[in-house]
Design an enzyme around this catalytic site. Structure first.
Site, PDB file in Angstrom:
ATOM      1  N   HIS A 156       7.940   3.335   5.712  1.00  0.00           N
ATOM      2  CA  HIS A 156       6.660   3.030   5.054  1.00  0.00           C
ATOM      3  C   HIS A 156       5.532   3.926   5.545  1.00  0.00           C
ATOM      4  CE1 HIS A 156       7.836  -0.741   2.930  1.00  0.00           C
ATOM      5  NE2 HIS A 156       8.843  -0.649   3.773  1.00  0.00           N
ATOM      6  N   ASP A 364      -1.993   8.854   6.144  1.00  0.00           N
ATOM      7  CA  ASP A 364      -1.504   7.541   5.711  1.00  0.00           C
ATOM      8  C   ASP A 364      -0.215   7.721   4.912  1.00  0.00           C
ATOM      9  OD1 ASP A 364      -1.543   4.796   5.317  1.00  0.00           O
ATOM     10  OD2 ASP A 364      -3.661   4.770   4.794  1.00  0.00           O
TER      11      ASP A 364
HETATM   12  P1  ADP Z   1      -1.454  -0.273   6.096  1.00  0.00           P
HETATM   13  O1  ADP Z   1      -0.074  -0.682   5.678  1.00  0.00           O
HETATM   14  O2  ADP Z   1      -1.526   0.916   7.019  1.00  0.00           O
HETATM   15  O3  ADP Z   1      -2.284  -1.395   6.632  1.00  0.00           O
HETATM   16  P2  ADP Z   1      -2.027  -0.040   3.198  1.00  0.00           P
HETATM   17  O4  ADP Z   1      -3.338   0.316   2.555  1.00  0.00           O
HETATM   18  O5  ADP Z   1      -0.870   0.674   2.641  1.00  0.00           O
HETATM   19  O6  ADP Z   1      -2.227   0.209   4.756  1.00  0.00           O
HETATM   20  O7  ADP Z   1      -1.738  -1.578   3.019  1.00  0.00           O
HETATM   21  C1  ADP Z   1      -2.618  -2.516   3.515  1.00  0.00           C
HETATM   22  C2  ADP Z   1      -2.454  -3.838   2.794  1.00  0.00           C
HETATM   23  O8  ADP Z   1      -3.184  -4.809   3.526  1.00  0.00           O
HETATM   24  C3  ADP Z   1      -3.059  -3.806   1.385  1.00  0.00           C
HETATM   25  O9  ADP Z   1      -2.300  -4.602   0.523  1.00  0.00           O
HETATM   26  C4  ADP Z   1      -4.454  -4.380   1.592  1.00  0.00           C
HETATM   27  O10 ADP Z   1      -4.953  -5.108   0.484  1.00  0.00           O
HETATM   28  C5  ADP Z   1      -4.270  -5.303   2.760  1.00  0.00           C
HETATM   29  N1  ADP Z   1      -5.503  -5.238   3.566  1.00  0.00           N
HETATM   30  C6  ADP Z   1      -6.028  -4.167   4.164  1.00  0.00           C
HETATM   31  N2  ADP Z   1      -7.201  -4.471   4.751  1.00  0.00           N
HETATM   32  C7  ADP Z   1      -7.419  -5.770   4.508  1.00  0.00           C
HETATM   33  C8  ADP Z   1      -8.465  -6.689   4.814  1.00  0.00           C
HETATM   34  N3  ADP Z   1      -9.535  -6.263   5.475  1.00  0.00           N
HETATM   35  N4  ADP Z   1      -8.340  -7.958   4.384  1.00  0.00           N
HETATM   36  C9  ADP Z   1      -7.267  -8.354   3.701  1.00  0.00           C
HETATM   37  N5  ADP Z   1      -6.258  -7.541   3.357  1.00  0.00           N
HETATM   38  C10 ADP Z   1      -6.327  -6.267   3.750  1.00  0.00           C
END
Ligand code: ADP
Length: 460
Positions: A156, A364
């Site tokens: 991932h 990312d």
């Molecule tokens: P990572 O897996 O590195 O955290 P991604 O952007 O691929 O980054 O996925 C993050 C997931 O977590 C997304 O579905 C996003 O909506 C959720 N997310 C990220 N930040 C928040 C937050 N502050 N509150 C709730 N959900 C979040």
């Protein structure tokens, strides 16, 4: 399809835990569609010494198989090797990596123990799908414990350039582990190419005509499967009660001002300090925007047991405080920085309210927030996505405003461009972005991965 699907990931979506993210739903759907299966992962519990084997929670057609970690394993395998060595190196932050033989031994031993436990749960015709950087050695350990059926892996996070991957003292061991799988899936073509080049340069691997690779006396297929979101679900959520009420609450405070939004886990890969600096620079250079634009950054802390994360928290508190002190007025706060998470419903309402989505990670794997932001927009009056060229999503979302997140002036200029973009251009760009988000959604991702994995069954 024959047999059951067996999934392994660090955390599972065991009922009762609040993790209704897109990935959790996608994997649950995959297990249900298959008529049943096992989802194996860490229970989230750490015990002082002994662990309790696997505990099974049967939920409809899915058996959740949960294993604990000892406190030492949690420290060495999870906080140590996975999050202090693999995560930084795979995100090009060798400067933050901590290499410890002891941590690697813990990582190897958890992969071995979990690999054995999972092998015991498999039946002859099953298909195994392992997820992410916590389990790079799981395939090899399962093979060693006797699993000889089809087995796929999906990474991932990014797979770095060979010059960076080789900084890991155990890179050869990890690569052998990965090559025990039949199919190794990556987020982007860039990652797939990095992995392939690494195998060719380090082990003299041979690339076959069909893209498979012959190495270590076996054949492995590296392939790109860019993960997606569920656009219909997000579009529905974005006009649902929770979203509307969140947008109203925030709308009352920001009044008629334009909203710029960032939503991230608090992680050094997300470029949060640079992003705040860019917003500050935009205010420095554009007097006309002062008092008229609000930046909302939602960033719940994560991995607080790792030093680099605590330092980031302090840095962000300081930067937000400084910019607000410089520019805030009685009735306007330039940056609202909330160190907590929100529900998916609330987030979609905020995405939809925003004029600009600022998604500027330094590196990312994919970045699902970028896709969620697009899916939640109002087609008649869409916001503008500013996206880092180093997010995996940038391979697909070429119609965003693409930026180098290290270039503070360029990000600052792009915020101005986004805020002043005419409606026609916003609509045109959004339409093209939305097509891309819909073309490779979360169902496409899991279905294509599993179809490709099933094809390897004929080799058995
Ligand atoms: P990572 O897996 O590195 O955290 P991604 O952007 O691929 O980054 O996925 C993050 C997931 O977590 C997304 O579905 C996003 O909506 C959720 N997310 C990220 N930040 C928040 C937050 N502050 N509150 C709730 N959900 C979040």
């Amino acid at each position: 399809m024959p047999g059951r699907l067996i999934i392994a990931s660090n955390r599972t979506a065991v009922p009762g835990e609040p993790r209704a993210g897109g990935l959790a739903v996608a994997l649950s759907d995959a297990l249900e569609e298959r008529g049943g299966g096992v989802w194996f992962g860490w229970s989230g519990e750490t015990l002082v010494r002994e662990t309790r084997g696997v505990r099974i929670f049967a939920d409809n057609k899915i058996d959740f198989a949960l294993a604990d970690l000892t406190e030492d394993e949690y420290e060495g395998y999870y906080l140590g090797y996975a999050n202090r060595a693999l995560w930084p190196v795979f995100h090009y932050r060798i400067d933050l990596a901590h290499f410890s033989d002891g941590d690697f031994e813990a990582y190897e031993s958890v992969n071995r123990r979990f690999g054995r436990l999972l092998t015991q749960l498999t039946r002859k015709d099953d298909t195994v799908w392992v997820h992410d950087y916590h389990f790079l050695l799981m395939g090899q350990e399962m093979r060693a414990s006797g699993w000889d059926g089809p087995m796929g892996f999906f990474l991932h996070i990014p797979f770095p350039a060979p010059e960076v991957f080789t900084s890991l003292p155990q890179h050869q061991r990890l690569a052998r582990g990965l090559c025990s799988f039949d199919l190794v899936g990556f987020q982007t073509e860039r990652d797939t190419a990095n992995f392939t080049r690494y195998l060719v340069e380090t082990f003299d691997a041979e690339i076959l005509d069909d893209g498979r690779i012959s190495v270590f006396d076996r054949i492995v297929r590296p392939q790109t499967f860019s993960i997606g979101v569920d656009p219909d679900d997000l579009a529905d959520l974005s006009v649902g009660d929770e979203a509307t009420s969140a947008a109203k609450r925030l709308g009352r405070i920001i009044d008629q001002r334009a909203l710029v939004i960032g939503v991230d886990r608090m992680d050094y890969s997300k470029g949060l300090p640079q992003r705040m600096q860019a917003f500050g620079r935009m205010l420095d250079e554009n007097e006309a925007f002062r008092g008229h634009v609000s930046f909302l950054q939602i960033a719940p802390p994560s991995r607080e047991g790792v030093d680099a994360y605590q330092n980031l928290r302090e840095q962000l508190d300081q930067l937000a405080g400084q910019i607000n002190a410089d520019y805030a007025d009685l009735d306007w706060m330039p940056i609202r920085y909330l160190a907590r998470g929100y529900s998916r419903g609330t987030l979609t309402g905020l995405y939809r309210l925003a004029r600009v989505g600022l998604v500027t990670p330094l590196y990312d794997g994919m970045n699902l927030v970028a896709k969620e932001f697009v899916a939640a927009q109002d087609p008649e009056d869409p916001g503008v996505l500013i996206l880092s060229e180093f997010a995996g999503a940038a391979e697909q979302l070429r119609d965003a405003i693409l930026v180098n997140p290290h270039d503070i002036s360029a990000v600052s200029d792009s915020i101005r461009t986004a805020l002043t973009m005419p409606l026609d251009e916003r609509r045109d760009r959004w339409r093209l972005l939305n097509e891309k988000v819909r073309e490779k959604d979360i169902s496409w991702w899991r279905n294509t991965f599993l179809e490709e994995l099933e094809k390897t069954r004929s080799d058995y």
